[in-house]
Scaffold this active site. Sequence first.
Site, PDB file in Angstrom:
ATOM      1  N   SER A  87       0.862  -1.175   0.000  1.00  0.00           N
ATOM      2  CA  SER A  87       0.000   0.000   0.000  1.00  0.00           C
ATOM      3  C   SER A  87       0.902   1.229   0.000  1.00  0.00           C
ATOM      4  O   SER A  87       1.810   1.338   0.840  1.00  0.00           O
ATOM      5  CB  SER A  87      -0.917  -0.008   1.227  1.00  0.00           C
ATOM      6  OG  SER A  87      -1.883   1.013   1.115  1.00  0.00           O
ATOM      7  N   GLU A  88       0.682   2.143  -0.927  1.00  0.00           N
ATOM      8  CA  GLU A  88       1.686   3.180  -1.195  1.00  0.00           C
ATOM      9  C   GLU A  88       1.853   4.192  -0.064  1.00  0.00           C
ATOM     10  O   GLU A  88       2.790   4.981  -0.077  1.00  0.00           O
ATOM     11  CB  GLU A  88       1.406   3.895  -2.524  1.00  0.00           C
ATOM     12  CG  GLU A  88       0.108   4.674  -2.607  1.00  0.00           C
ATOM     13  CD  GLU A  88      -1.035   3.848  -3.189  1.00  0.00           C
ATOM     14  OE1 GLU A  88      -1.000   2.598  -3.055  1.00  0.00           O
ATOM     15  OE2 GLU A  88      -1.959   4.448  -3.764  1.00  0.00           O
ATOM     16  N   ASN A  89       0.955   4.189   0.915  1.00  0.00           N
ATOM     17  CA  ASN A  89       1.162   5.080   2.051  1.00  0.00           C
ATOM     18  C   ASN A  89       2.220   4.551   3.020  1.00  0.00           C
ATOM     19  O   ASN A  89       2.506   5.202   4.024  1.00  0.00           O
ATOM     20  CB  ASN A  89      -0.160   5.345   2.791  1.00  0.00           C
ATOM     21  CG  ASN A  89      -0.842   4.085   3.242  1.00  0.00           C
ATOM     22  OD1 ASN A  89      -0.910   3.103   2.497  1.00  0.00           O
ATOM     23  ND2 ASN A  89      -1.342   4.080   4.459  1.00  0.00           N
ATOM     24  N   SER A 139       8.464   4.101  -0.096  1.00  0.00           N
ATOM     25  CA  SER A 139       7.346   3.405  -0.726  1.00  0.00           C
ATOM     26  C   SER A 139       7.297   3.670  -2.226  1.00  0.00           C
ATOM     27  O   SER A 139       7.082   2.754  -3.030  1.00  0.00           O
ATOM     28  CB  SER A 139       6.037   3.847  -0.070  1.00  0.00           C
ATOM     29  OG  SER A 139       4.976   3.034  -0.500  1.00  0.00           O
TER      30      SER A 139
END
Lengths: 207, 244
Positions: A45-47, A87
């Site tokens: 998840s890019e966060n 990320s």
Amino acid sequence: MTFSKEDMARRAAAEIPAGSIVNLGIGLPTLCADYLPEGHAYLHSENGLLGMGPFPFEGDEHPQLINAGKQTVTVLPGGSTFDSAASFAMIRGGHVDLAILGAMQVSAKGDLANWAVPGGRVMGIGGAMDLATGCRRVVALMQHATKEGEHKLVRACTYPLTATGVVARVITELGVFDPVGEGFRVVELAPGVDRDKVAALTGAALL
Amino acid sequence: MFSVQGRHHHKVRDSVAAALDGLEDGMTVMVGGFGLCGNAEALIAGVVARGAKDLTLVSNNAGAMGKGLATWLRAGIVKKVVCSYLGTNEDLHSRMAAGTIQVEVNPQGTLVERMRAAGAGIPAFYTPTGVGTVVEEGKEVKELDGRRYIMERALPADFALVRARKVDRFGNVRFFRTARNFSPVMATAARTTVVEADELVDVGAIDPDDVHLPGIYVHRIVHVPEHEDPIEFRTVRKRPGGAA
């Protein structure tokens, strides 16, 4: 018969190889996780989360553990957290094997438009451009046409682009299609779906 | 004999107001958080109370649900927002439509890499993200090794306001889960970084190998034990069998 949303998510999940790192976009792609065997793949998840687990049990949700859609999630054993620069280095650097993303338009050349509607409100870009550009393979999971019957699989995108020449496969309620330049190659059709009907709802050649 | 006080002398401030000293009109302020996750809530409120205005706000989302940085928008203290995603932030949409606020949207990875570059002494870099899109407009494009890249500029700030789970008195920082997001990168990009600490500990209490953000990037610390921590989308599963 067409694919239901669940069928579409299940079909898209079948694109995820065992032991791969996958980023599932916000919305329908998120459902793909429900059709993966335990331990099959690692969700990014890019966060700033790798090894994302399912939604927490009631009462276990934590405001500081969310996915990129800002939903409360869990982290699996073996998971890790990191900052946004790391990320997106994972994404841009080609370390994420697959992204399954929603789409507004996909062209026969594999161009993707999924962040803005012409004349509509600007919702922002978020991670869309980085994911589409950086992930090693991009699968679009989308409705085949708009409710008004406008084509979404097109010769050339008319919506603002997210990235060019990146989409390898499109999964819609009507079937599975690969953009191959001169048109969309039919990989499979949903059970009972007529090829002529698909052709009429597709804005580029069906091959 | 040591008459000059260094930048890393006595970082702990006893109030939010003291921690925000020098944050003036027209400054560029980075604020950590992913939406409302990991917001420096007391510092965000403190900037409104301080009355600083005409700020350039750099943050991924600029608040949500009227909370967090949406309070800055409502207070009318922001002239420009640099962000990646607006979503359904009505406070931002309405001011954008009215023309009272300028909004610059960056791809999220580009936004954070611009901060990273600023903190690392790199004035610009080439990225493939945004090639062939509106993001490319007005920017230098260069072909390297047969692929096209956009040149993006570093993004520095006057202040960074970040939230952390545990901080020692030198400013070594640990974050919790996905509350880390942009915060440690913003801390490197700002001239003055202020950390709002859930827990303040003595030096030595954090093992050197466990530090997420070394104290060299932190200039002021304020201890704030209580937070609202709103959840934007509470998604849960039923427990099997309904057992507690």
